[in-house]
Design a protein around this motif. Sequence first.
Motif, PDB file in Angstrom:
ATOM      1  N   ASP A 247       0.873  -1.170   0.000  1.00 20.30           N
ATOM      2  CA  ASP A 247       0.000   0.000   0.000  1.00 20.30           C
ATOM      3  C   ASP A 247       0.913   1.223   0.000  1.00 20.30           C
ATOM      4  OD1 ASP A 247      -1.701   2.097   0.432  1.00 20.30           O
ATOM      5  OD2 ASP A 247      -2.470   1.391   2.367  1.00 20.30           O
ATOM      6  N   LEU A 248       1.013   1.896  -1.127  1.00 22.20           N
ATOM      7  CA  LEU A 248       1.972   2.988  -1.261  1.00 22.20           C
ATOM      8  C   LEU A 248       1.578   4.224  -0.463  1.00 22.20           C
ATOM      9  CD1 LEU A 248       2.897   2.792  -5.063  1.00 22.20           C
ATOM     10  CD2 LEU A 248       4.072   1.773  -3.105  1.00 22.20           C
ATOM     11  N   THR A 249       0.373   4.256   0.102  1.00 19.59           N
ATOM     12  CA  THR A 249      -0.042   5.406   0.897  1.00 19.59           C
ATOM     13  C   THR A 249       0.324   5.257   2.365  1.00 19.59           C
ATOM     14  OG1 THR A 249      -2.253   4.528   1.427  1.00 19.59           O
ATOM     15  CG2 THR A 249      -2.003   5.714  -0.655  1.00 19.59           C
ATOM     16  N   ASP A 250       0.941   4.144   2.730  1.00 14.18           N
ATOM     17  CA  ASP A 250       1.301   3.900   4.125  1.00 14.18           C
ATOM     18  C   ASP A 250       2.727   3.357   4.188  1.00 14.18           C
ATOM     19  OD1 ASP A 250       0.994   3.816   6.854  1.00 14.18           O
ATOM     20  OD2 ASP A 250      -0.079   1.899   6.878  1.00 14.18           O
ATOM     21  N   SER A 251       3.320   3.425   5.382  1.00 18.25           N
ATOM     22  CA  SER A 251       4.682   2.918   5.561  1.00 18.25           C
ATOM     23  C   SER A 251       4.770   2.138   6.873  1.00 18.25           C
ATOM     24  CB  SER A 251       5.697   4.071   5.553  1.00 18.25           C
ATOM     25  OG  SER A 251       7.014   3.563   5.676  1.00 18.25           O
ATOM     26  N   PRO A 252       4.305   0.885   6.870  1.00 20.93           N
ATOM     27  CA  PRO A 252       4.379   0.069   8.089  1.00 20.93           C
ATOM     28  C   PRO A 252       5.796  -0.109   8.612  1.00 20.93           C
ATOM     29  CG  PRO A 252       2.969  -0.968   6.439  1.00 20.93           C
ATOM     30  CD  PRO A 252       3.650   0.172   5.759  1.00 20.93           C
ATOM     31  N   LEU A 256       6.952   0.663  12.420  1.00 17.68           N
ATOM     32  CA  LEU A 256       7.546  -0.365  13.273  1.00 17.68           C
ATOM     33  C   LEU A 256       8.933   0.062  13.754  1.00 17.68           C
ATOM     34  CD1 LEU A 256       7.542  -3.146  14.560  1.00 17.68           C
ATOM     35  CD2 LEU A 256       8.300  -4.109  12.374  1.00 17.68           C
ATOM     36  N   ALA A 257       9.737   0.635  12.852  1.00  9.44           N
ATOM     37  CA  ALA A 257      11.057   1.107  13.258  1.00  9.44           C
ATOM     38  C   ALA A 257      10.936   2.192  14.327  1.00  9.44           C
ATOM     39  CB  ALA A 257      11.816   1.639  12.045  1.00  9.44           C
ATOM     40  N   ALA A 258       9.951   3.077  14.179  1.00 10.98           N
ATOM     41  CA  ALA A 258       9.726   4.132  15.173  1.00 10.98           C
ATOM     42  C   ALA A 258       9.311   3.553  16.515  1.00 10.98           C
ATOM     43  CB  ALA A 258       8.669   5.107  14.664  1.00 10.98           C
ATOM     44  N   GLU A 259       8.453   2.545  16.458  1.00 11.21           N
ATOM     45  CA  GLU A 259       8.022   1.862  17.685  1.00 11.21           C
ATOM     46  C   GLU A 259       9.219   1.280  18.413  1.00 11.21           C
ATOM     47  OE1 GLU A 259       5.079  -1.502  17.733  1.00 11.21           O
ATOM     48  OE2 GLU A 259       3.845   0.026  16.751  1.00 11.21           O
ATOM     49  N   ARG A 285       4.745  11.563   7.796  1.00  7.49           N
ATOM     50  CA  ARG A 285       4.059  12.261   8.896  1.00  7.49           C
ATOM     51  C   ARG A 285       2.965  11.373   9.498  1.00  7.49           C
ATOM     52  NH1 ARG A 285       3.678  17.761  10.064  1.00  7.49           N
ATOM     53  NH2 ARG A 285       5.139  19.127   8.983  1.00  7.49           N
ATOM     54  N   LYS A 286       2.242  10.680   8.624  1.00  4.66           N
ATOM     55  CA  LYS A 286       1.170   9.806   9.110  1.00  4.66           C
ATOM     56  C   LYS A 286       1.739   8.625   9.878  1.00  4.66           C
ATOM     57  CE  LYS A 286      -1.141   7.397   6.024  1.00  4.66           C
ATOM     58  NZ  LYS A 286      -2.121   7.020   4.973  1.00  4.66           N
ATOM     59  N   ALA A 287       2.755   7.985   9.346  1.00  9.34           N
ATOM     60  CA  ALA A 287       3.336   6.809   9.990  1.00  9.34           C
ATOM     61  C   ALA A 287       3.981   7.149  11.330  1.00  9.34           C
ATOM     62  CB  ALA A 287       4.360   6.157   9.066  1.00  9.34           C
ATOM     63  N   LEU A 288       4.556   8.361  11.414  1.00 11.28           N
ATOM     64  CA  LEU A 288       5.282   8.760  12.621  1.00 11.28           C
ATOM     65  C   LEU A 288       4.429   9.596  13.580  1.00 11.28           C
ATOM     66  CD1 LEU A 288       8.619   9.683  10.817  1.00 11.28           C
ATOM     67  CD2 LEU A 288       8.260   7.741  12.356  1.00 11.28           C
ATOM     68  N   ARG A 289       3.173   9.827  13.198  1.00  9.90           N
ATOM     69  CA  ARG A 289       2.205  10.559  14.053  1.00  9.90           C
ATOM     70  C   ARG A 289       2.736  11.937  14.430  1.00  9.90           C
ATOM     71  NH1 ARG A 289       1.452   5.540  18.321  1.00  9.90           N
ATOM     72  NH2 ARG A 289       1.223   3.899  16.738  1.00  9.90           N
ATOM     73  N   LEU A 290       3.206  12.671  13.447  1.00 10.78           N
ATOM     74  CA  LEU A 290       3.777  13.986  13.696  1.00 10.78           C
ATOM     75  C   LEU A 290       2.717  15.064  13.540  1.00 10.78           C
ATOM     76  CD1 LEU A 290       7.150  13.634  11.751  1.00 10.78           C
ATOM     77  CD2 LEU A 290       6.747  13.306  14.194  1.00 10.78           C
ATOM     78  N   GLY A 291       2.510  15.844  14.597  1.00 10.67           N
ATOM     79  CA  GLY A 291       1.552  16.927  14.567  1.00 10.67           C
ATOM     80  C   GLY A 291       2.186  18.236  14.130  1.00 10.67           C
ATOM     81  N   ASP A 292       1.381  19.277  14.091  1.00 16.96           N
ATOM     82  CA  ASP A 292       1.849  20.575  13.627  1.00 16.96           C
ATOM     83  C   ASP A 292       2.845  21.217  14.583  1.00 16.96           C
ATOM     84  OD1 ASP A 292       0.245  20.329  11.408  1.00 16.96           O
ATOM     85  OD2 ASP A 292      -1.438  21.439  12.276  1.00 16.96           O
ATOM     86  N   ALA A 293       2.880  20.751  15.845  1.00 15.28           N
ATOM     87  CA  ALA A 293       3.792  21.339  16.828  1.00 15.28           C
ATOM     88  C   ALA A 293       5.249  20.922  16.590  1.00 15.28           C
ATOM     89  CB  ALA A 293       3.367  20.942  18.241  1.00 15.28           C
ATOM     90  N   VAL A 294       5.462  19.895  15.787  1.00 17.35           N
ATOM     91  CA  VAL A 294       6.814  19.393  15.529  1.00 17.35           C
ATOM     92  C   VAL A 294       7.438  20.178  14.379  1.00 17.35           C
ATOM     93  CG1 VAL A 294       8.191  17.375  14.908  1.00 17.35           C
ATOM     94  CG2 VAL A 294       6.128  17.095  16.298  1.00 17.35           C
ATOM     95  N   ALA A 295       8.676  20.623  14.579  1.00 17.29           N
ATOM     96  CA  ALA A 295       9.421  21.302  13.502  1.00 17.29           C
ATOM     97  C   ALA A 295       9.949  20.238  12.546  1.00 17.29           C
ATOM     98  CB  ALA A 295      10.571  22.108  14.092  1.00 17.29           C
TER      99      ALA A 295
END
Length: 353
Positions: A247-252, A256-259, A285-295
């Motif tokens: 699924d090219l719209t996601d990066s499992p 997993l590496a971030a976990e 950004r989606k895979a790593l759950r990065l919000g707008d507060a992150v530079a």
Amino acid sequence: MAPTSPARDVAIVAFAQSDHRRRTDELSEVELLMPVLHQVLDATGLKTSDIGFTCSGSSDYLAGRAFSFTMALDGVGAWPPISESHVEMDGAWALYEAWVKILTGEADTALVYGYGKSSPGEVRDVLTRQLDPYYVAPLWPDSVSLAALQAQALIDGGDTDEPALAAIAARSRDAASSNSHAQVRGSRPQGEYVVRPLRTGDCPPVGDGAAAVILAAGERARELCARPAWIRGMDHRIEAHSLGVRDLTDSPSTRLAAERAGVFERPVDTAELHAPFTSQEVVLRKALRLGDAVAVNPSGGALAANPVMAAGLVRLGEAAARIHRGESDRALAHATSGPCLQQNLVAVLEGES
């Protein structure tokens, strides 16, 4: 799944990089690399003989000859004999190997470098050699065409659109205005389509460059650096080789590496993402759950300078440098290799109070 806890405290204590340029015809790989090696060693006061382990990342395909990395050792100085290794990957994976070496206690310091000259050939064609050699590589789909497939999948899925991608390009290159090493600085028109839906501005510049870092363990790190960037966790994972089963719209693999690296334990304030195409930042950004507060990519990221085989190491170095300067307390660094974010490495770096 619980993150892996390092057995030793290891930190990035110094980082240096070249001025990334479209062409360096007047320089060999050794001449491109040597000033960077001198700069990173000078930052710590170390000599080559003080380094316990040396590891590099580069590509014979870019150089057009086998075992090309052995020439770069002339810039390091391999006599008297040194403990040395090489990965045919981005220098970020060389850093991973050096980190493991220090964790085992076999070394207390390490020199890591990555370099690449993309200007002599057509890098879009060279990168097709990463593909499945039986079903995909014979078709010669280049790196931009494959990234365009990913971008179109994101648009079709409602994850982004072309104006949002243009905004990522503008933000990244505006951030690079203060980065003297960047190849492309300041926002500019998106330009013509390269491969729909990607325009010139959605794609990375082609250029030459090098980067190097020094790692050290425990008290040695504190002796060498006023505020070390401690590696609290690092992991790398890979997607299936065949693009058709992903699924090219996601990066499992990134997730997993971030976990495993401990990214989700508490928020990060900075993220240096190796996203050569604007659409790939959306996925990360989606895979790593990065919000707008992150530079995100305050250095400009790979959209501002993308030296093949060094851009991932630059992300780790830029994140560490912000910690060294006191501009970040907890940073995420990411590196990728292969088409459409196929292989992903994630690290968590922290500074002391």
